[in-house]
Design an enzyme around this catalytic site. Structure first.
Site, PDB file in Angstrom:
ATOM      1  CG  ASP A  68      -8.667  48.259   5.529  1.00  0.00           C
ATOM      2  OD1 ASP A  68      -9.500  49.367   5.800  1.00  0.00           O
ATOM      3  OD2 ASP A  68      -7.607  47.995   4.922  1.00  0.00           O
ATOM      4  CB  CYS A  88     -24.421  49.373  20.978  1.00  0.00           C
ATOM      5  SG  CYS A  88     -26.091  50.188  20.486  1.00  0.00           S
ATOM      6  CB  CYS A 121      -4.105  42.881   7.789  1.00  0.00           C
ATOM      7  SG  CYS A 121      -5.784  42.366   8.358  1.00  0.00           S
TER       8      CYS A 121
HETATM    9 ZN   LIG Z   1     -26.404  51.864  19.108  1.00  0.00          ZN
END
Ligand SMILES: [Zn+2]
Length: 342
Positions: free
Chosen positions: A130, A174, A188
């Site tokens: 989480d 990325c 949450c």
């Molecule tokens: Zn990457």
């Protein structure tokens, strides 16, 4: 490998063209880890064990509470009453679901120090966490060792998921450098969560896991998926490719695995602070006797809980403490020092 009779209980998967007998045998031989056994991890573990994935390791740092039961499908009221660690409760339940699968629950917080050891000899990792701190740790390890992992996150009614296959798809760094994924800022614990969103994300993660394990995952069909299970909106786009210059998968700088980005004290939601004293194991029996003078103490073989007027202190044998009733690290540290030692 035995004969086809071994696979009789998986007959509906063997009949399924995408898996077949060869695929099922791969599943039976597979070694998979699930990091985090809350709502997502429970759903993943349940599905993978029923599917016959042969070896499953579940790493989780938390214990079962009544407020988990609304969405964490492996647990019940007895687990919450006993405050069983989720890894332990999950292992017990999963073994009763499919006794041919080797399930090992590990009560631990995944850290830079233990990540390589806890996840070694697994060919695939599923994200049941989480928080992004732990996801980055998984991502670092996955990219470093060339193993796939399956990202998934849920907040409220919204979920997002993608299989990260090093060298083929974008990695987590990325993805996050391109733009902040929705749901990153909220948790949450602030906006809640509904189980349909959890189960939708977990279902996609498990489908990716099965495809990867049987060898039918392809970059051409790989997708980044998102959905809002309350607005009834579903999106799927081609999985992003590795980003040139990415710190993790292009430059191979594993800063999370090196521990540079990890605090020892972390907010772990639900009005709690976790303190992780590394290398300090706790003598729970000794503490139980000593702490009884300060408040109601409950314990099981894995943890000890002290109820104070305004706080609740839960201690694990591996040296971790979760202090509930505050989000102030300094106050949590004070409580820890007072009852455990500084
Ligand atoms: Zn990457």
């Amino acid at each position: 490998m035995g004969n086809s009779d071994d696979l009789a209980k998986y007959s509906r998967q063997v009949l399924f063209a995408g898996i077949g007998e060869a695929g099922q045998r791969r599943l039976v031989a597979a070694r998979v880890a699930i990091v985090g056994c809350g709502a997502l991890g429970s759903a993943q573990a349940n599905a993978l064990v029923r599917a016959g994935v042969g070896h499953l390791r579940i790493v989780d740092r938390d214990f079962v509470e009544e407020s988990n039961l609304q969405r964490q499908m492996l647990f019940d009221e007895a687990d919450a009453r006993e405050a069983l660690p989720k890894a332990v409760a999950a292992e017990q339940k999963l073994k009763s679901i499919n006794s041919s699968v080797e399930v090992r629950g590990v009560v631990a917080d995944l850290t830079p120090e233990n990540a390589e050891e806890l996840l070694e000899e697994t060919e695939l990792m599923l994200d049941g966490t989480d928080n992004f701190e732990t996801r980055h740790l998984i991502n670092d390890l996955a990219v470093k060792t060339g193993r796939p992992w399956i990202y998934g996150a849920v907040v409220g009614s919204y979920g997002v998921a993608m299989a990260v296959v090093p060298g083929r798809t974008a990695c987590l760094s990325c993805l996050l450098e391109d733009r902040r994924e929705a749901g990153v800022e909220e948790t949450c614990d602030t906006v809640g969560v509904i189980s349909p969103a959890v189960n939708w994300v977990a279902a996609f993660q498990v489908s990716q896991a099965l495809q990867l394990l049987v060898g039918s995952w392809t970059l051409e069909t790989a997708r980044l998926v998102r959905a809002d299970l309350w607005r009834n909106e579903f999106h799927s786009s081609p999985a992003p490719l590795p980003r040139a210059g990415c710190r993790t998968c292009a430059r191979r700088e594993f800063v999370h695995l090196a521990g540079e980005a990890r605090p020892q004290i972390t907010l772990c939601g639900r009005n709690s602070v976790q303190i992780h004293e590394r290398g300090r194991r706790l003598d729970l029996d000794g503490l139980r006797q000593r702490l009884a003078a300060h408040g109601e103490v409950r314990n099981n073989p894995y943890l000890l809980r002290l109820r104070l007027p305004e706080h609740e202190l839960t201690l694990f044998a591996d040296g971790r403490a979760i202090i509930r009733g505050t989000t102030d690290p300094a106050l949590a540290r004070t409580i820890y020092a007072r009852f455990v030692g500084s």
